[in-house]
Design an enzyme around this catalytic site. Structure first.
Site, mmCIF file in Angstrom:
data_model
loop_
_atom_site.group_PDB
_atom_site.id
_atom_site.type_symbol
_atom_site.label_atom_id
_atom_site.label_comp_id
_atom_site.label_asym_id
_atom_site.label_seq_id
_atom_site.Cartn_x
_atom_site.Cartn_y
_atom_site.Cartn_z
ATOM 1 N N THR A 1 22.114 18.520 25.183
ATOM 2 C CA THR A 1 22.790 18.808 23.917
ATOM 3 C C THR A 1 21.791 18.821 22.769
ATOM 4 O OG1 THR A 1 24.832 17.798 24.723
ATOM 5 C CG2 THR A 1 24.613 18.067 22.344
ATOM 6 N N HIS B 1 20.212 22.115 22.754
ATOM 7 C CA HIS B 1 21.093 23.138 22.156
ATOM 8 C C HIS B 1 20.995 23.084 20.634
ATOM 9 C CE1 HIS B 1 22.920 24.662 25.761
ATOM 10 N NE2 HIS B 1 23.444 23.499 26.108
#
Length: 352
Positions: free
Chosen positions: A42, A45
């Site tokens: 994450t 990202h």
């Protein structure tokens, strides 16, 4: 110490290092000195700019952490300066339909700390005392930084209902995939990992896990044939999709036995084709698994502390706080599995 530092995400592929924002903890809050912060998918990202609609820049990110209490605010009991802790980085509203049904970890207005609000990649961090999870003094803090992703794996195993004797296929051997395989094995599952990356397969095998290479030109290339041989043509009881790839979804569906369970763990950035006829024909079950609750965290602390999860073997590198940019770049290039940022070390102080 000198002025505490923080690493901030400011724009796609841009991190800067500068003074942390520090203030005395308020009622119900605790100030921490993060020791180690892991970089997860994450975080990558965010780094790529894929979550700019959600992340308010400049943003201190990071949620896989370990550290020690520095100060406690008014009304905080049970914690004192020096206590080793990790943080369950969830703040829920307690009033939405999900919370009222007992599913606070997927609150419909969830504040995921480190994404929606300031995270751990800094030398001083103030959080609600309710998010703290105590660590044993005997657990080294670098290993303890893997408690959060281990809690993800514990939750996934619980959601999928892995039982003693289940045949389990894990598609994808990133950090969470390997943790799922380890936790599934501890629950009594007979586990195989499907992973095309040779370095990841090698590490998984060093952890005592059995792997298959799905590449067409490899000895393991026909994964479905491997599963048939392994299960006597029955198929796997449980599959975990952790790859985030379209081919991974197809494999995870195809390997399942009648009434098999597919647990979706990876975050897919776009809709994927799914063979729904297979779900109908074999009465398969699709299970979503997201985040964790406190019991998952406490189980994860035990698994890491007792060595069931060999955290030290999963840590590829540890870098100083101000070298965070290089760590992100190395991870996106596929050179490492788990990189920790050492928040106690700012020896490369400057812009990252």
């Amino acid at each position: 110490m000198t002025t505490p530092l923080a690493v901030r995400y400011t724009a796609a592929r841009t991190l800067t290092t500068g003074p942390a924002e520090t203030a005395a903890p308020g009622p119900g809050e605790v100030e921490l000195a993060p020791a180690y912060v892991g970089i997860c998918g994450t975080d990558l990202h965010i780094f790529h700019g894929d979550m700019d609609a959600r992340v308010k820049t400049p943003a201190v990110i990071g949620h896989e952490m370990s550290g020690r209490v520095v100060r406690v605010g008014p009304g905080v009991e049970g914690f004192a300066p020096g206590d080793p802790v990790t943080v369950m980085p969830l703040r829920w509203d307690g009033t939405c339909p999900a919370c009222l049904r007992g599913h606070r970890h997927v609150c419909q207005n969830l504040d995921f700390i480190g994404i929606d609000s300031p995270g751990a990649m800094q030398q001083r961090w103030t959080v609600p005392a309710s998010t703290l999870v105590r660590l044993p003094e005997s657990l080294p803090l670098d290993r303890a930084a893997l408690v959060e992703p281990t809690a993800v794996a514990v939750h996934d195993i619980g959601r999928a209902g892995v039982r003693d004797g289940d045949r389990v296929v894990v598609v994808g051997a990133g950090p969470v995939g390997m943790l799922i395989a380890l936790v599934a094995g501890a629950a009594g599952g007979d586990v195989r990992i499907v992973e095309p990356n040779a370095n990841r397969r090698r590490l998984a095998e060093q952890l005592g896990l059995r792997t298959w290479d799905p590449s067409a030109d490899s000895a393991d290339g026909d994964v479905l044939e491997r599963v048939r041989d392994w299960t006597g043509d029955a198929g796997a009881d449980v599959a975990f999709e952790v790859s985030g790839a379209e081919a991974g979804v197809q494999t995870a569906v195809d390997v399942l036995a009648v009434r098999g369970r597919l647990c979706l763990v990876a975050i897919h950035p776009r809709p994927r084709p799914v063979n729904l006829h297979r779900f109908f024909w074999r009465e398969l079950t699709l299970i979503g698994a997201r985040l964790y609750d406190r019991e998952d965290f406490e189980t994860a602390v035990r698994l890491v502390a007792e060595g069931t999860v060999p955290a030290e073997q999963l840590i590829s590198r540890v870098v100083p706080l101000a070298d965070a940019l290089g760590a992100f770049q190395s991870l996106e290039a596929g050179h490492d599995v788990k990189v920790l940022v050492d928040c106690t070390d700012s020896s490369s102080e400057g812009s990252a």
